[in-house]
Design a protein around this motif. Structure first.
Motif, PDB file in Angstrom:
ATOM      1  N   GLY A  47     -24.723  13.857  57.306  1.00 42.89           N
ATOM      2  CA  GLY A  47     -25.013  15.050  56.536  1.00 42.89           C
ATOM      3  C   GLY A  47     -23.822  15.909  56.184  1.00 42.89           C
ATOM      4  N   GLY A  48     -22.600  15.416  56.330  1.00 38.78           N
ATOM      5  CA  GLY A  48     -21.473  16.232  55.913  1.00 38.78           C
ATOM      6  C   GLY A  48     -20.203  15.958  56.676  1.00 38.78           C
ATOM      7  N   SER A  49     -19.274  16.883  56.552  1.00 39.48           N
ATOM      8  CA  SER A  49     -17.969  16.736  57.186  1.00 39.48           C
ATOM      9  C   SER A  49     -17.432  18.119  57.538  1.00 39.48           C
ATOM     10  N   PHE A  50     -16.402  18.141  58.377  1.00 32.39           N
ATOM     11  CA  PHE A  50     -15.718  19.388  58.707  1.00 32.39           C
ATOM     12  C   PHE A  50     -14.294  19.076  59.124  1.00 32.39           C
ATOM     13  N   LEU A  51     -13.438  20.084  58.996  1.00 35.50           N
ATOM     14  CA  LEU A  51     -12.061  19.975  59.464  1.00 35.50           C
ATOM     15  C   LEU A  51     -11.938  20.589  60.850  1.00 35.50           C
ATOM     16  N   ILE A  52     -10.999  20.069  61.608  1.00 36.73           N
ATOM     17  CA  ILE A  52     -10.542  20.770  62.809  1.00 36.73           C
ATOM     18  C   ILE A  52      -9.156  21.299  62.486  1.00 36.73           C
ATOM     19  N   ASP A  53      -9.056  22.600  62.403  1.00 36.39           N
ATOM     20  CA  ASP A  53      -7.862  23.384  62.080  1.00 36.39           C
ATOM     21  C   ASP A  53      -7.519  23.345  60.597  1.00 36.39           C
ATOM     22  N   CYS A  54      -6.854  24.417  60.172  1.00 33.82           N
ATOM     23  CA  CYS A  54      -6.561  24.647  58.752  1.00 33.82           C
ATOM     24  C   CYS A  54      -5.189  25.299  58.664  1.00 33.82           C
ATOM     25  N   GLY A  55      -4.149  24.478  58.806  1.00 32.65           N
ATOM     26  CA  GLY A  55      -2.784  24.980  58.862  1.00 32.65           C
ATOM     27  C   GLY A  55      -2.162  25.200  57.505  1.00 32.65           C
ATOM     28  N   PRO A  56      -0.841  25.430  57.480  1.00 34.66           N
ATOM     29  CA  PRO A  56      -0.151  25.765  56.228  1.00 34.66           C
ATOM     30  C   PRO A  56      -0.118  24.637  55.221  1.00 34.66           C
ATOM     31  N   ASP A  57      -0.465  23.401  55.637  1.00 35.32           N
ATOM     32  CA  ASP A  57      -0.464  22.262  54.721  1.00 35.32           C
ATOM     33  C   ASP A  57      -1.858  21.939  54.186  1.00 35.32           C
ATOM     34  N   TRP A  58      -2.811  22.855  54.371  1.00 33.74           N
ATOM     35  CA  TRP A  58      -4.196  22.592  53.961  1.00 33.74           C
ATOM     36  C   TRP A  58      -4.303  22.163  52.497  1.00 33.74           C
ATOM     37  N   ARG A  59      -3.651  22.889  51.611  1.00 27.88           N
ATOM     38  CA  ARG A  59      -3.764  22.580  50.181  1.00 27.88           C
ATOM     39  C   ARG A  59      -3.235  21.178  49.892  1.00 27.88           C
ATOM     40  N   SER A  60      -2.082  20.827  50.447  1.00 26.17           N
ATOM     41  CA  SER A  60      -1.527  19.493  50.225  1.00 26.17           C
ATOM     42  C   SER A  60      -2.445  18.416  50.781  1.00 26.17           C
ATOM     43  N   GLN A  61      -3.045  18.686  51.920  1.00 28.25           N
ATOM     44  CA  GLN A  61      -3.954  17.717  52.529  1.00 28.25           C
ATOM     45  C   GLN A  61      -5.192  17.509  51.663  1.00 28.25           C
ATOM     46  N   MET A  62      -5.724  18.589  51.096  1.00 26.32           N
ATOM     47  CA  MET A  62      -6.879  18.468  50.219  1.00 26.32           C
ATOM     48  C   MET A  62      -6.532  17.711  48.933  1.00 26.32           C
ATOM     49  N   GLU A  63      -5.349  17.964  48.383  1.00 28.69           N
ATOM     50  CA  GLU A  63      -4.933  17.265  47.173  1.00 28.69           C
ATOM     51  C   GLU A  63      -4.795  15.762  47.442  1.00 28.69           C
ATOM     52  N   THR A  64      -4.262  15.419  48.599  1.00 29.54           N
ATOM     53  CA  THR A  64      -4.121  14.008  48.953  1.00 29.54           C
ATOM     54  C   THR A  64      -5.484  13.333  49.032  1.00 29.54           C
ATOM     55  N   LEU A  65      -6.477  14.056  49.545  1.00 26.85           N
ATOM     56  CA  LEU A  65      -7.836  13.525  49.643  1.00 26.85           C
ATOM     57  C   LEU A  65      -8.593  13.590  48.321  1.00 26.85           C
ATOM     58  N   GLU A  66      -8.004  14.260  47.323  1.00 28.27           N
ATOM     59  CA  GLU A  66      -8.677  14.530  46.053  1.00 28.27           C
ATOM     60  C   GLU A  66      -9.986  15.283  46.286  1.00 28.27           C
ATOM     61  N   LYS A  67      -9.952  16.197  47.253  1.00 28.59           N
ATOM     62  CA  LYS A  67     -11.097  17.070  47.530  1.00 28.59           C
ATOM     63  C   LYS A  67     -10.770  18.466  47.009  1.00 28.59           C
ATOM     64  N   ARG A  68     -11.751  19.122  46.425  1.00 31.05           N
ATOM     65  CA  ARG A  68     -11.511  20.414  45.796  1.00 31.05           C
ATOM     66  C   ARG A  68     -11.909  21.596  46.675  1.00 31.05           C
ATOM     67  N   ILE A  69     -12.588  21.340  47.787  1.00 31.32           N
ATOM     68  CA  ILE A  69     -13.008  22.450  48.641  1.00 31.32           C
ATOM     69  C   ILE A  69     -13.295  21.922  50.042  1.00 31.32           C
ATOM     70  N   THR A  70     -13.223  22.815  50.986  1.00 36.52           N
ATOM     71  CA  THR A  70     -13.625  22.562  52.361  1.00 36.52           C
ATOM     72  C   THR A  70     -14.819  23.459  52.642  1.00 36.52           C
ATOM     73  N   GLU A  71     -15.878  22.912  53.191  1.00 37.31           N
ATOM     74  CA  GLU A  71     -17.067  23.716  53.485  1.00 37.31           C
ATOM     75  C   GLU A  71     -17.031  24.326  54.877  1.00 37.31           C
ATOM     76  N   LYS A  72     -16.537  23.557  55.869  1.00 30.69           N
ATOM     77  CA  LYS A  72     -16.605  23.986  57.272  1.00 30.69           C
ATOM     78  C   LYS A  72     -15.289  23.658  57.967  1.00 30.69           C
ATOM     79  N   VAL A  73     -14.815  24.604  58.802  1.00 26.14           N
ATOM     80  CA  VAL A  73     -13.604  24.398  59.585  1.00 26.14           C
ATOM     81  C   VAL A  73     -13.852  24.874  61.013  1.00 26.14           C
ATOM     82  N   LEU A  74     -13.492  24.040  61.962  1.00 25.24           N
ATOM     83  CA  LEU A  74     -13.527  24.362  63.384  1.00 25.24           C
ATOM     84  C   LEU A  74     -12.096  24.625  63.832  1.00 25.24           C
TER      85      LEU A  74
END
Length: 256
Positions: A47-74
């Motif tokens: 039913g979904g996904s989540f990140l563990i931690d959201c550091g200064p490289d978050w944007r680069s990590q999302m671009e690499t995944l070709e994901k446009r948003i994060t819904e949940k972060v632990l």
């Protein structure tokens, strides 16, 4: 199929370190085997996904995944390398007219709000001191010693008869702090160095030699080391225990 994806495997400075010309940093600049963004993982499950931690490289990590948003972060703790991407995430939520969900123990949330008081405008801040269900996983956290840097939280995730722990920033764990790690299917553990020679009182994360002693006590089936500094060269054979793997960016692990 539930899986764990490593988006970043570096320590607080990442690799290459901007000031450094060591062989590992130079290799990271040239061929990239040792290039490491700050530590973060994505858990994908029912039913979904989540990140563990959201550091200064978050944007680069999302671009690499070709994901446009994060819904949940632990979040494990409120240090720069684990939360510096939160303002960008919150701003992305504002522009896409949604409210992200940030999960952490209350004391971690309190520290985050002190640093970024405007986050609550675009993020729902959810205290998980009594545990939480995310993407089909039952998650419980507990405080662990982070050496001179105070404390962090480790998380135990359980689904059916499979259990694993994410513990990126810890050292010198007490008997009580080790107990939730006993007999795991998988342990993800931060080890910043192979062998760190700095004065012990000045340190904050296990090295690999110390981690080997920990593994003998808790006996996990499989171990992945992350949160690695420029001391660690992935091209080297460190003669680690058979169950240990060094994380690489993009490493995928099936959680079953």
């Amino acid at each position: 199929m539930d899986r764990l994806l490593f988006l970043g495997t570096g320590d607080a400075m990442g690799v290459p370190r901007v000031y450094c010309d060591c062989s590992v940093c130079m290799e990271a600049r040239q061929t990239g085997v040792n290039r490491r963004l700050r530590s973060s993982v994505m858990v994908e499950g029912e039913g979904g996904s989540f990140l563990i931690d959201c550091g200064p490289d978050w944007r680069s990590q999302m671009e690499t995944l070709e994901k446009r948003i994060t819904e949940k972060v632990l979040v494990t703790h409120a240090h720069f390398d684990h939360i510096a991407g939160l303002p960008e995430w919150a701003d992305a939520c504002r522009w896409t007219d949604r409210k992200g969900q940030l999960y952490a123990p209350m004391e971690v949330i309190t520290n985050i709000v002190v640093q970024f008081p405007w986050l609550k405008n675009n993020l729902e801040l959810i205290a998980i001191d009594d545990g939480i269900q995310l993407a089909g996983w039952h998650i419980t956290g507990w405080k662990v010693c982070h050496g001179k840097n105070g404390y962090s939280y480790a998380y135990r995730l359980e689904q059916g008869d499979y259990s694993w722990v994410y513990c990126s920033d810890a050292i010198n764990l007490s008997h009580m702090e080790k107990q939730p790690m006993v007999g795991l299917n998988l342990l993800v553990l931060g080890t910043s160095f192979y062998h760190e020679t700095a004065e012990f009182s000045s340190r904050s994360v296990y090295d690999m030699k110390e981690a080997e002693q920990l593994l003998q006590e808790i006996n996990p089936n499989k171990v992945i080391y992350t949160h690695m500094s420029h001391d660690v060269d992935l091209s080297q054979d460190y003669r680690l225990p058979q169950e240990v793997t060094l994380a690489r960016t993009g490493l995928e692990v099936v959680l079953s």
